[in-house]
Design a protein around this motif. Structure first.
Motif: not given
Length: 189
Positions: A1, A3, A18, A22-26, A31, A51, A53, A111
């Motif tokens: 995320i 922010n 968007s 905030t945005i979610k990145i995968y 960005y 990124s 997982s 994570c």
């Protein structure tokens, strides 16, 4: 995320289109965001190289054991692990004396997974009574009986090949005789 929230009323415009704060990145990539606030525009850019997982911890292994036995629990789904007993290996060898719950969290970098839990049930051995005469005189035989309502097989020693719950022993064969029963899951102790 990612922010970009600033105090006050603002407008946001992200590189992915968007308009949220905030945005979610995968996936990895570059960005950027433009934030319009109080007649000013603020710009920020971030480069995401990897990124990670979200790991998913999965425990496998035998979850029903007989009292006195040990078993192995194996967790997969991460690069490191933390069990509720403090162990950090993916393979946990346990010998609980009572039914016990085991929980583990898997990690990939920073994570963490949702904890996975198993309950290892400790089954009690079957109880049985061994009855029969302990002394035989005058060349008579002795009948020994192992009484256990849950027994599937009875094992006699020494060297008696019967699995029946009743045996007859000749007084010509002196010695001590013992038995254990098997109830389909556990041996008596």
């Amino acid at each position: 995320i990612l922010n970009a929230t600033l105090p006050g009323t603002n407008q946001y415009f992200w590189s992915n289109g968007s308009t949220q704060s905030t945005i979610k990145i995968y996936s990895p990539g570059t960005y950027w965001v433009n934030v319009f606030s109080n007649c000013c525009m603020y710009t920020d850019t971030i480069h995401i190289l990897n990124s990670l997982s979200l790991p998913v911890a999965t425990i496998s292994g035998n979850t029903s054991i007989c009292k006195g036995d040990s078993t192995n629990l194996l967790v997969s789904g991460g690069s490191s692990y933390l069990w509720n007993n403090g162990a950090t290996d993916s393979l946990l060898t346990i010998k609980p004396i009572v039914t016990t719950m085991y929980t583990v969290v898997a990690k990939n970098g920073s994570c963490s997974s949702v904890p996975d839990t198993v309950i290892v049930t400790v089954l009690q051995p079957p109880l049985f009574n061994l009855i029969g005469d302990s002394i035989s005189c005058n060349s008579s035989s002795v009948q020994l009986i192992a009484i256990c309502p849950t027994a599937q097989t009875t094992h006699w020693s020494p060297g008696i090949l019967s699995t029946n719950d009743t045996i007859t022993v000749s007084s010509n064969i002196p010695g001590y005789f013992s038995a254990y029963v098997f109830d389909g899951t556990c041996n008596s102790q």
